[in-house]
Design an enzyme around this catalytic site. Structure first.
Site, PDB file in Angstrom:
ATOM      1  N   CYS A   1      58.550  19.780  24.893  1.00  0.00           N
ATOM      2  CA  CYS A   1      59.764  20.832  24.860  1.00  0.00           C
ATOM      3  C   CYS A   1      60.807  20.303  25.854  1.00  0.00           C
ATOM      4  O   CYS A   1      61.248  20.781  26.576  1.00  0.00           O
ATOM      5  CB  CYS A   1      59.302  21.931  25.372  1.00  0.00           C
ATOM      6  SG  CYS A   1      58.499  22.183  26.678  1.00  0.00           S
TER       7      CYS A   1
ATOM      8  N   ASP B   1      42.293  21.207  28.800  1.00  0.00           N
ATOM      9  CA  ASP B   1      43.562  21.192  29.649  1.00  0.00           C
ATOM     10  C   ASP B   1      42.832  21.108  31.058  1.00  0.00           C
ATOM     11  O   ASP B   1      42.041  21.509  31.338  1.00  0.00           O
ATOM     12  CB  ASP B   1      44.220  22.692  29.348  1.00  0.00           C
ATOM     13  CG  ASP B   1      45.696  22.671  30.246  1.00  0.00           C
ATOM     14  OD1 ASP B   1      46.441  22.570  29.439  1.00  0.00           O
ATOM     15  OD2 ASP B   1      45.898  22.697  31.454  1.00  0.00           O
TER      16      ASP B   1
HETATM   17  C1  LIG Z   1      53.580  21.773  27.592  1.00  0.00           C
HETATM   18  S1  LIG Z   1      52.148  22.508  28.502  1.00  0.00           S
HETATM   19  C2  LIG Z   1      51.206  22.654  26.859  1.00  0.00           C
HETATM   20  C3  LIG Z   1      51.465  23.873  25.893  1.00  0.00           C
HETATM   21  C4  LIG Z   1      50.369  24.199  25.118  1.00  0.00           C
HETATM   22  N1  LIG Z   1      50.136  23.107  24.096  1.00  0.00           N
HETATM   23  C5  LIG Z   1      50.817  25.255  23.883  1.00  0.00           C
HETATM   24  O1  LIG Z   1      51.134  25.314  22.839  1.00  0.00           O
HETATM   25  O2  LIG Z   1      50.327  26.371  24.516  1.00  0.00           O
HETATM   26  C6  LIG Z   1      51.247  21.102  29.226  1.00  0.00           C
HETATM   27  C7  LIG Z   1      49.873  21.391  29.676  1.00  0.00           C
HETATM   28  O3  LIG Z   1      49.588  20.323  30.202  1.00  0.00           O
HETATM   29  C8  LIG Z   1      48.632  20.528  31.022  1.00  0.00           C
HETATM   30  N2  LIG Z   1      48.308  19.015  31.839  1.00  0.00           N
HETATM   31  C9  LIG Z   1      49.169  18.573  32.592  1.00  0.00           C
HETATM   32  N3  LIG Z   1      48.545  17.314  33.024  1.00  0.00           N
HETATM   33  C10 LIG Z   1      47.418  17.195  32.399  1.00  0.00           C
HETATM   34  C11 LIG Z   1      46.286  16.335  32.248  1.00  0.00           C
HETATM   35  N4  LIG Z   1      46.436  15.262  32.961  1.00  0.00           N
HETATM   36  N5  LIG Z   1      45.266  16.603  31.383  1.00  0.00           N
HETATM   37  C12 LIG Z   1      45.207  17.768  30.867  1.00  0.00           C
HETATM   38  N6  LIG Z   1      46.242  18.551  30.566  1.00  0.00           N
HETATM   39  C13 LIG Z   1      47.165  18.597  31.595  1.00  0.00           C
HETATM   40  C14 LIG Z   1      49.192  21.673  32.041  1.00  0.00           C
HETATM   41  O4  LIG Z   1      48.151  22.489  32.659  1.00  0.00           O
HETATM   42  C15 LIG Z   1      49.830  22.348  30.813  1.00  0.00           C
HETATM   43  O5  LIG Z   1      48.894  23.635  30.558  1.00  0.00           O
END
Ligand SMILES: C[S@@+](CC[C@H](N)C(=O)[O-])C[C@H]1O[C@@H](n2cnc3c(N)ncnc32)[C@H](O)[C@@H]1O
Length: 433
Positions: A366, A271
């Protein structure tokens, strides 16, 4: 001490709102935070000032804010019908809270008005009193589902899912969701009973318990974690087996990584946010599961490894999560959807590069917005001839039959399960061997 200031008596109560008002003042801070920016409610709920309240005051403040956000549409309609012009800044949120108490929390109207006026800056008290009393003399606002959503989002849902679909989605906004749990191990009836839960088709538990989850049976031993029944589907649909390598590319706060690790996969959880990654670490520690943790931008991570299974649960507008986060509806902007769709497309291209020949890729969001789901996948398939859609089977992994699209992906809407679930889009691909 400044000239003319009386010395404060030692140990006298600090000046501030009387006890009955403390919780309402906290609710105002929460509502201000929730409507100021995306993620503002979660931030306000973890602020020291809120956490320092007594459990009773904290519970009231949270319940009041959630009731206000779940009915913000009808409340604002009532205010807009009454107000001749927009009141000065602190007034609208106080008015919203005052009306929510009277309409949705069974507070007697006089008490809702009096406590709200007491929190109002002196020059606005007359206005507050007149507006609240005037509105509360009339009938409560309409609960027509269309009034529960911002007009632009309702119009999008109507275009995507038809009039009945849009109304069913919007009706879910006012409903308080149950808490769903994902189990680390196979379900044991004694734990299911202790959690006062029903076992859902895919193995999630839906509990009737309320209050602080950290006090529930099995929390300390890490036997489960909180995860909506829809949010549990993408990792299950990746179908990892023991010792397969699995990459969770947007992993925090970590519910899906925990699922993959519990299924026996060798998990890499990546992440971009170092702060959110700490929540994955805490989850792993509590459940005694393990994963390699990486803080990096998924689109620029230089690692060259290929994985049997890759999950991209991409950042999105999160409009499907309004049951638990009704603030998302009021902070979302049409322009966010376009910029998030561009980010998702870059992340998907990067995810594809990390799948072994013959391996699987699951993409999920989501979001209820087609640009972040169906549109994204259609572009991906056109750009990546190496990947074929691996159709999800009817009711596979406990997915609602009604959510399965003809094409073989899931378009889960909040009313697709009795008692509700989050809105999600999920598609699965296989890379040519
Ligand atoms: C929808 S949430 C993920 C929820 C997680 N899969 C769970 O089930 O707990 C999206 C995540 O993407 C991360 N994120 C956003 N842009 C990103 C990037 N370019 N590379 C990696 N992570 C990223 C955010 O920090 C966030 O934690």
């Amino acid at each position: 001490m400044e000239a003319g200031t009386a010395p404060r008596v030692k140990d006298a109560p600090a000046p501030g709102p009387a006890p009955a008002l403390v919780a309402r003042a906290a609710a105002l801070a929460l509502l201000d935070g929730a409507l100021a920016k995306r993620g503002g409610l979660d931030e306000a709920l973890s602020a020291g000032r809120y956490l320092a309240l007594s459990p009773l005051d904290r519970g009231f403040a949270r319940a009041l804010v959630m009731a206000t956000l779940r009915r913000l549409g009808p409340i604002d309609r009532a205010l807009d019908d009454k107000l001749k012009k927009e009141p000065p800044a602190p007034a609208r949120n106080l008015m919203r809270l005052g009306l929510a108490q009277a309409y949705y929390l069974d507070t007697p109207a006089f008490a809702a008005v009096d406590t709200t006026v007491a929190l109002t800056p002196a020059p606005l008290r007359g206005l507050m009193n007149a507006v609240l009393r005037g509105i509360l003399r009339g009938p409560p606002p309409s609960e027509d589902p269309e009034t529960l959503a911002p007009a632009w989002l309702f119009a999008r849902w109507r275009a995507a899912y038809g009039e009945d679909g849009a109304r069913a989605i919007a009706a879910s906004i006012a409903l308080e969701p149950a808490t769903d749990l994902t189990l680390r191990d196979a379900p044991e009836q004694t734990l299911v009973d202790a959690l006062e839960a029903d076992l859902l088709p895919g193995g999630s538990l839906r509990t009737r318990k309320r209050g602080d989850v950290a006090t529930w049976p099995g929390y300390d031993s890490g036997a489960w974690w909180v995860q909506d029944a829809a949010a549990a589907l993408p990792a299950r649909l990746l179908r990892v087996s023991a010792r397969e390598t699995a990459l969770d590319l947007c992993a925090a706060p970590g519910g899906k990584s925990l699922q993959l690790a519990a299924a026996g996969a060798v998990v890499t959880a990546l992440d971009k946010s170092a702060g959110r990654v700490r929540r994955i670490e805490a989850g792993l520690k509590r459940t005694t599961l393990s994963a390699e943790i990486i803080v990096a931008d998924a689109a620029a991570w230089p690692d060259a490894r290929l994985f049997d299974a890759v999950l991209l649960d991409a950042p999105c507008s999160a409009t499907g999560t309004f049951r638990r986060h009704p603030d998302v509806l009021w902070n979302a902007r049409p322009s966010d959807i376009a910029s998030l769709a561009a980010l998702q497309s870059a992340l998907l291209a990067s995810a594809a590069k990390r799948v072994k020949p013959g391996g699987r890729l699951v993409y999920s969001v989501c979001s209820l917005e087609a640009e972040e789901g169906e549109g994204q996948i259609q572009d991906f398939m056109a750009a990546q001839p190496d990947f074929v859609l691996d159709p999800i089977r009817p009711e596979e992994a406990g997915s609602p039959a009604v959510s399965l699209a003809r094409e073989g992906w899931l378009r889960i809407l909040p009313h697709h399960m009795r008692g509700g679930l989050d809105g999600f889009f999920v598609a699965r691909f296989r890379r040519a061997g």
